[in-house]
Design a protein around this motif. Structure first.
Motif, PDB file in Angstrom:
ATOM      1  N   GLN A 153       0.831  -1.199   0.000  1.00 54.91           N
ATOM      2  CA  GLN A 153       0.000   0.000   0.000  1.00 54.91           C
ATOM      3  C   GLN A 153       0.876   1.263   0.000  1.00 54.91           C
ATOM      4  O   GLN A 153       1.963   1.269   0.569  1.00 54.91           O
ATOM      5  N   PRO A 154       0.394   2.343  -0.623  1.00 56.73           N
ATOM      6  CA  PRO A 154       1.118   3.614  -0.493  1.00 56.73           C
ATOM      7  C   PRO A 154       1.253   3.994   0.975  1.00 56.73           C
ATOM      8  O   PRO A 154       0.344   3.768   1.768  1.00 56.73           O
ATOM      9  N   ASP A 155       2.392   4.559   1.335  1.00 51.96           N
ATOM     10  CA  ASP A 155       2.701   4.833   2.738  1.00 51.96           C
ATOM     11  C   ASP A 155       2.943   6.334   2.923  1.00 51.96           C
ATOM     12  O   ASP A 155       4.041   6.836   2.682  1.00 51.96           O
ATOM     13  N   ALA A 156       1.910   7.042   3.362  1.00 54.84           N
ATOM     14  CA  ALA A 156       1.997   8.490   3.512  1.00 54.84           C
ATOM     15  C   ALA A 156       3.030   8.892   4.560  1.00 54.84           C
ATOM     16  O   ALA A 156       3.757   9.876   4.381  1.00 54.84           O
ATOM     17  N   ALA A 157       3.106   8.131   5.651  1.00 57.85           N
ATOM     18  CA  ALA A 157       4.046   8.470   6.726  1.00 57.85           C
ATOM     19  C   ALA A 157       5.493   8.393   6.232  1.00 57.85           C
ATOM     20  O   ALA A 157       6.315   9.263   6.551  1.00 57.85           O
ATOM     21  N   SER A 158       5.816   7.367   5.469  1.00 58.22           N
ATOM     22  CA  SER A 158       7.175   7.242   4.941  1.00 58.22           C
ATOM     23  C   SER A 158       7.486   8.363   3.958  1.00 58.22           C
ATOM     24  O   SER A 158       8.569   8.948   3.989  1.00 58.22           O
ATOM     25  N   LEU A 159       6.551   8.659   3.082  1.00 55.74           N
ATOM     26  CA  LEU A 159       6.765   9.731   2.123  1.00 55.74           C
ATOM     27  C   LEU A 159       7.001  11.069   2.836  1.00 55.74           C
ATOM     28  O   LEU A 159       7.882  11.843   2.460  1.00 55.74           O
ATOM     29  N   GLN A 160       6.218  11.328   3.862  1.00 53.68           N
ATOM     30  CA  GLN A 160       6.378  12.568   4.618  1.00 53.68           C
ATOM     31  C   GLN A 160       7.739  12.611   5.314  1.00 53.68           C
ATOM     32  O   GLN A 160       8.402  13.660   5.349  1.00 53.68           O
ATOM     33  N   TYR A 161       8.149  11.486   5.856  1.00 50.50           N
ATOM     34  CA  TYR A 161       9.431  11.404   6.544  1.00 50.50           C
ATOM     35  C   TYR A 161      10.582  11.746   5.594  1.00 50.50           C
ATOM     36  O   TYR A 161      11.470  12.545   5.918  1.00 50.50           O
ATOM     37  N   PHE A 162      10.566  11.150   4.405  1.00 49.78           N
ATOM     38  CA  PHE A 162      11.652  11.389   3.461  1.00 49.78           C
ATOM     39  C   PHE A 162      11.557  12.774   2.816  1.00 49.78           C
ATOM     40  O   PHE A 162      12.581  13.365   2.462  1.00 49.78           O
ATOM     41  N   ALA A 163      10.359  13.312   2.675  1.00 54.33           N
ATOM     42  CA  ALA A 163      10.199  14.654   2.114  1.00 54.33           C
ATOM     43  C   ALA A 163      10.848  15.711   3.004  1.00 54.33           C
ATOM     44  O   ALA A 163      11.290  16.760   2.519  1.00 54.33           O
ATOM     45  N   ASN A 164      10.908  15.433   4.313  1.00 53.94           N
ATOM     46  CA  ASN A 164      11.475  16.379   5.271  1.00 53.94           C
ATOM     47  C   ASN A 164      12.806  15.906   5.861  1.00 53.94           C
ATOM     48  O   ASN A 164      13.251  16.431   6.881  1.00 53.94           O
ATOM     49  N   HIS A 165      13.429  14.939   5.228  1.00 52.55           N
ATOM     50  CA  HIS A 165      14.640  14.338   5.770  1.00 52.55           C
ATOM     51  C   HIS A 165      15.799  15.337   5.804  1.00 52.55           C
ATOM     52  O   HIS A 165      15.937  16.206   4.939  1.00 52.55           O
ATOM     53  N   ASP A 166      16.662  15.181   6.803  1.00 52.84           N
ATOM     54  CA  ASP A 166      17.799  16.082   6.989  1.00 52.84           C
ATOM     55  C   ASP A 166      18.782  16.033   5.816  1.00 52.84           C
ATOM     56  O   ASP A 166      19.532  16.994   5.596  1.00 52.84           O
ATOM     57  N   LEU A 167      18.792  14.939   5.065  1.00 54.09           N
ATOM     58  CA  LEU A 167      19.719  14.846   3.943  1.00 54.09           C
ATOM     59  C   LEU A 167      19.338  15.821   2.836  1.00 54.09           C
ATOM     60  O   LEU A 167      20.188  16.251   2.059  1.00 54.09           O
ATOM     61  N   ARG A 168      18.074  16.192   2.768  1.00 53.55           N
ATOM     62  CA  ARG A 168      17.625  17.145   1.751  1.00 53.55           C
ATOM     63  C   ARG A 168      18.029  18.569   2.160  1.00 53.55           C
ATOM     64  O   ARG A 168      18.034  18.900   3.347  1.00 53.55           O
ATOM     65  N   SER A 169      18.347  19.384   1.191  1.00 52.46           N
ATOM     66  CA  SER A 169      18.737  20.758   1.488  1.00 52.46           C
ATOM     67  C   SER A 169      17.526  21.565   1.957  1.00 52.46           C
ATOM     68  O   SER A 169      16.364  21.204   1.690  1.00 52.46           O
ATOM     69  N   GLU A 170      17.800  22.659   2.653  1.00 60.81           N
ATOM     70  CA  GLU A 170      16.720  23.535   3.095  1.00 60.81           C
ATOM     71  C   GLU A 170      15.935  24.079   1.902  1.00 60.81           C
ATOM     72  O   GLU A 170      14.711  24.234   1.972  1.00 60.81           O
ATOM     73  N   ALA A 171      16.634  24.344   0.805  1.00 56.85           N
ATOM     74  CA  ALA A 171      15.968  24.857  -0.394  1.00 56.85           C
ATOM     75  C   ALA A 171      15.013  23.828  -0.969  1.00 56.85           C
ATOM     76  O   ALA A 171      13.909  24.169  -1.418  1.00 56.85           O
ATOM     77  N   HIS A 172      15.413  22.563  -0.968  1.00 57.88           N
ATOM     78  CA  HIS A 172      14.531  21.512  -1.488  1.00 57.88           C
ATOM     79  C   HIS A 172      13.313  21.335  -0.582  1.00 57.88           C
ATOM     80  O   HIS A 172      12.180  21.213  -1.059  1.00 57.88           O
ATOM     81  N   ILE A 173      13.536  21.313   0.722  1.00 56.83           N
ATOM     82  CA  ILE A 173      12.427  21.138   1.657  1.00 56.83           C
ATOM     83  C   ILE A 173      11.465  22.314   1.571  1.00 56.83           C
ATOM     84  O   ILE A 173      10.238  22.144   1.661  1.00 56.83           O
ATOM     85  N   ALA A 174      11.994  23.507   1.351  1.00 54.33           N
ATOM     86  CA  ALA A 174      11.145  24.700   1.271  1.00 54.33           C
ATOM     87  C   ALA A 174      10.162  24.616   0.112  1.00 54.33           C
ATOM     88  O   ALA A 174       9.085  25.230   0.155  1.00 54.33           O
ATOM     89  N   ARG A 175      10.496  23.842  -0.915  1.00 61.27           N
ATOM     90  CA  ARG A 175       9.613  23.732  -2.078  1.00 61.27           C
ATOM     91  C   ARG A 175       8.496  22.712  -1.879  1.00 61.27           C
ATOM     92  O   ARG A 175       7.625  22.580  -2.746  1.00 61.27           O
ATOM     93  N   ASN A 176       8.505  21.993  -0.771  1.00 58.95           N
ATOM     94  CA  ASN A 176       7.448  21.010  -0.521  1.00 58.95           C
ATOM     95  C   ASN A 176       6.063  21.639  -0.584  1.00 58.95           C
ATOM     96  O   ASN A 176       5.101  21.030  -1.054  1.00 58.95           O
ATOM     97  N   SER A 177       5.945  22.878  -0.113  1.00 60.64           N
ATOM     98  CA  SER A 177       4.633  23.524  -0.063  1.00 60.64           C
ATOM     99  C   SER A 177       4.094  23.822  -1.449  1.00 60.64           C
ATOM    100  O   SER A 177       2.875  23.965  -1.628  1.00 60.64           O
ATOM    101  N   PHE A 178       4.984  23.935  -2.445  1.00 62.90           N
ATOM    102  CA  PHE A 178       4.544  24.174  -3.818  1.00 62.90           C
ATOM    103  C   PHE A 178       4.444  22.884  -4.632  1.00 62.90           C
ATOM    104  O   PHE A 178       3.563  22.745  -5.473  1.00 62.90           O
ATOM    105  N   ARG A 179       5.345  21.958  -4.385  1.00 59.39           N
ATOM    106  CA  ARG A 179       5.387  20.745  -5.205  1.00 59.39           C
ATOM    107  C   ARG A 179       4.574  19.595  -4.603  1.00 59.39           C
ATOM    108  O   ARG A 179       4.306  18.611  -5.283  1.00 59.39           O
TER     109      ARG A 179
END
Length: 288
Positions: A34-60
């Motif tokens: 099944q699709p896993d929303a919790a995992s997707l959210q975790y990786f979308a905000n992961h520390d390995l991602r740059s602040e600039a990439h995370i900042a675009r979550n609200s648009f993408r």
């Protein structure tokens, strides 16, 4: 008669504690089917991602978008032209345990080409490959291939993938006259019942038969017609990535808007207030 319930409750309590501890430790418990929303959210905000990439979550809106495309942890997924890996950073760890991510990017051996655009994309592709290799525990074994139509159209064996995902690539393919060829290649490698997920800058619609499209924007009805001419069926469409503030009539098209801000400081406050482009989100299926 007295039912013995305490042992069962104790096991349930222990299981809950273990689940909570795993999540707190960053070890997400996923269900591959099944699709896993919790995992997707975790990786979308992961520390390995740059602040600039995370900042675009609200648009993408990566979590809602990937859930709309029904991407499951067990899937074989092909991502088209990942560029700097904005979605790759989410998809690769999400799929690494039970599925497989393959990225199709530009030819990296074009670093010495005279064409500046070819050199740019080759450098972007090389940088992403090096980043994936630098963090093997996070990305896992991402498969990589070159996709550069019309010369390089081979994306794998027929019926290889559960999902083919294309984020803001269709306008480039259309400008280069290879949209039909590319969608045909996507259709070939999708499994029957597989889904093509597309996100694209959306032009203004003037009527049922006309639209206006400045640079970087495409007409939604046009993309649907091209895909359906190949054999895809439109399964659904979503307004997840819509932006009603985008008037789509900017001097340099979509590139006036963030994150590009093609005109630099000129009217930058105006374009930052608009935000990223208005985007269509389309879900096609390859019929069984």
């Amino acid at each position: 008669m007295t039912l013995i319930t305490k042992p069962i409750n104790a096991y349930l309590l222990l299981w809950s504690v273990l689940c909570l501890s795993a999540v707190q430790a960053g070890e997400l418990i996923t269900t591959p089917e099944q699709p896993d929303a919790a995992s997707l959210q975790y990786f979308a905000n992961h520390d390995l991602r740059s602040e600039a990439h995370i900042a675009r979550n609200s648009f993408r809106n990566p979590v809602d978008t990937l859930l709309f495309f029904e991407v499951k942890p067990k899937h074989q997924v092909l991502e088209i032209w990942p560029a700097r890996g904005w979605y790759t950073e989410i998809l690769a760890p999400y799929l690494k345990e039970n599925g497989q991510l393959t990225i199709a990017h530009h030819r990296q051996f074009q670093l010495d080409e005279e064409d500046g655009q070819q050199r740019f994309w080759a450098r972007i592709s090389r940088d992403l490959s090096e980043r994936i290799e630098s963090y093997p525990d996070y990305f896992g074994a991402v498969q990589q291939l070159s996709f550069d139509p019309p010369e390089l159209l081979q994306l794998g064996q027929e019926a290889s993938y559960d999902r083919v995902l294309s984020f803001r690539n269709a306008h480039i393919l259309d400008q280069e006259g290879t949209l039909l060829q590319s969608l045909t290649a996507f259709f070939h490698v999708l499994k029957p019942g597989g889904i093509l997920g597309m996100v694209e800058h959306r032009s203004s619609r003037l009527s049922d038969i006309s639209s206006t499209a400045s640079e970087g924007y495409l007409d939604e009805a046009y993309i649907i017609r091209v895909a359906e001419s190949i054999g895809f069926e439109l399964l659904d469409r979503s307004e997840i990535n819509a932006n009603p503030l985008d008037t789509r009539d900017h001097p340099r098209g979509v590139y006036n808007l963030p994150p590009t801000l093609a005109m630099g400081s000129q009217d930058s406050d105006k374009y930052l207030a608009i935000g990223e482009s208005d985007r269509m989100t389309l879900k096609f299926i390859k019929p069984n």
